[in-house]
Design an enzyme around this catalytic site. Structure first.
Site, PDB file in Angstrom:
ATOM      1  CB  CYS A 135      -0.929  -0.027   1.264  1.00 40.11           C
ATOM      2  SG  CYS A 135      -2.087   1.694   1.302  1.00 40.11           S
ATOM      3  CB  CYS A 138      -0.539   2.489   4.046  1.00 42.19           C
ATOM      4  SG  CYS A 138      -1.864   1.729   3.238  1.00 42.19           S
ATOM      5  CG  ASP A 139       3.246   1.463   4.165  1.00 39.31           C
ATOM      6  OD1 ASP A 139       2.716   1.884   5.820  1.00 39.31           O
ATOM      7  OD2 ASP A 139       2.850   0.000   4.030  1.00 39.31           O
TER       8      ASP A 139
END
Ligand code: NDP
Length: 313
Positions: A135, A138-139
């Site tokens: 992701c 997300c990261d």
């Protein structure tokens, strides 16, 4: 005594929440379990530009929060929890929540979505949370001004590579074929980005690094006479190679295709079991869009309402 509901909705993506809006407005008093990833896959997206009604776009988390509020406004009982098992052998159908409590339901709308795939390399587990991610949204933040690689050649891979290029100093896109499968507009964005280098006909053999990812070993043109080994220095390794439908807990009863996508009666969200409906990505190997998921969620709720009234439930 077990709790009994008229309509149980499993999953909290666009399909689940749209089903909830329609089911609650039809007085079915739906109970919705959010699952492991409340809001579903869109919560890992940045800008959603193709959901009708938002001319300027909207972020994935905002869109999901709005859908949730809309479902709650009409009385949907949204609960945090995971359906861990089902017994669909007879009506009322049974669902186990978090391995403990059982709920009985006259109708069930399955909107459990799909989950990101991994390559299956031992190194993906070894470096999980230490450089391996599925992701980018997300990261990606952790890789500012660093070098990362994205695996895949579809829309997700192009989107994630373009997103990461906004943060990282360099992005490799590792594509196993000699072309991209992504849509033209995604390809154009990618190809015009000077920070992105596409490695066509490359496959990943493994990752290297002392505790955290520091590099990847690749093979170019595997099996060809000019096959060669390639090493790239990277700080992050992002998977974007597609998804697996989350249908395992229904498989003993519900018919799926060979990949696991729930089979529905053509043009409807009806499954092989009366009163059980499937909507969104768990039943859609073709389109997998937020708007198509929402559309089938609406269909599922209308079908549930008809089923209940036809059977006097
Ligand atoms: P896709 O299935 O479209 O693409 C998967 C990609 O990963 C392909 O390039 C495939 O390669 C590659 N791949 C699969 N397995 C491996 C493997 N083991 N090793 C290396 N590469 C592998 O998945 P996406 O998630 O990209 O897209 C899913 C759907 O969602 C599509 O319909 C897409 O259009 C849609 N989507 C739309 C977006 C938007 O419109 N904003 C954004 C994201 C997705 P190969 O081509 O060789 O099979």
């Amino acid at each position: 005594m077990n709790e009994k509901v008229r309509c149980l909705i499993i999953g909290s993506g666009p399909a689940g929440y749209t089903a909830a809006i329609y089911a609650s407005r039809a007085n079915l008093s739906p109970v919705l379990y959010e699952g492991m990833e409340p809001g579903g896959q869109l919560t890992t997206t940045t800008e959603v530009e193709n959901f009708p009604g938002y001319p300027e776009g909207i972020t994935g988390p905002e869109l999901m929060e709005d859908l949730k509020k809309q479902a709650q406004r009409f009385g949907t009982d949204v609960r945090f929890g995971m359906v861990t098992a089902t017994d669909l052998s007879s009506s009322p159908y049974k669902a186990t929540i978090d391995g403990e409590k059982t709920i009985e339901a006259e109708t069930i709308i399955i909107s459990t979505g799909a989950t990101a795939k991994y390559l299956g390399l031992p190194d993906e587990k070894k470096y999980a949370g230490s450089g391996v991610s599925a992701c980018a949204t997300c990261d990606g933040f952790f890789y500012r001004k660093m070098t990362v690689a994205v695996v895949g050649g579809g829309d997700t891979a192009c989107e994630e590579a373009t997103y990461l290029a906004g943060l990282a100093s360099k992005v490799y896109l590792i594509v196993r074929k000699n072309y991209l499968r992504a849509s033209k507009i995604m390809q154009e964005r990618l190809l015009s980005n000077p920070k992105i280098e596409i490695l066509y006909e490359h496959e990943t053999l493994g990752l290297t690094g002392d505790g955290v990812v520091q590099g990847a070993n690749l093979v170019k043109r595997r099996g060809q006479s000019d096959e060669s080994q390639v090493h790239i220095d990277i700080d992050g390794f992002f998977l974007a190679i597609g998804h697996t439908p989350n249908s395992n807990i229904f498989k003993p009863w519900i018919v799926t295709d060979e990949v696991g996508y729930i089979k529905t009666i053509s043009g409807t969200p009806r499954t092989n079991i009366p009163g059980i409906f499937a909507s969104g990505d768990v039943a859609d190997p073709h389109y997998r869009q937020a708007i198509t998921a929402a559309g089938t969620g609406c269909q599922a709720a209308i079908e549930a309402e008809r089923f209940l009234s036809e059977n006097g439930l």
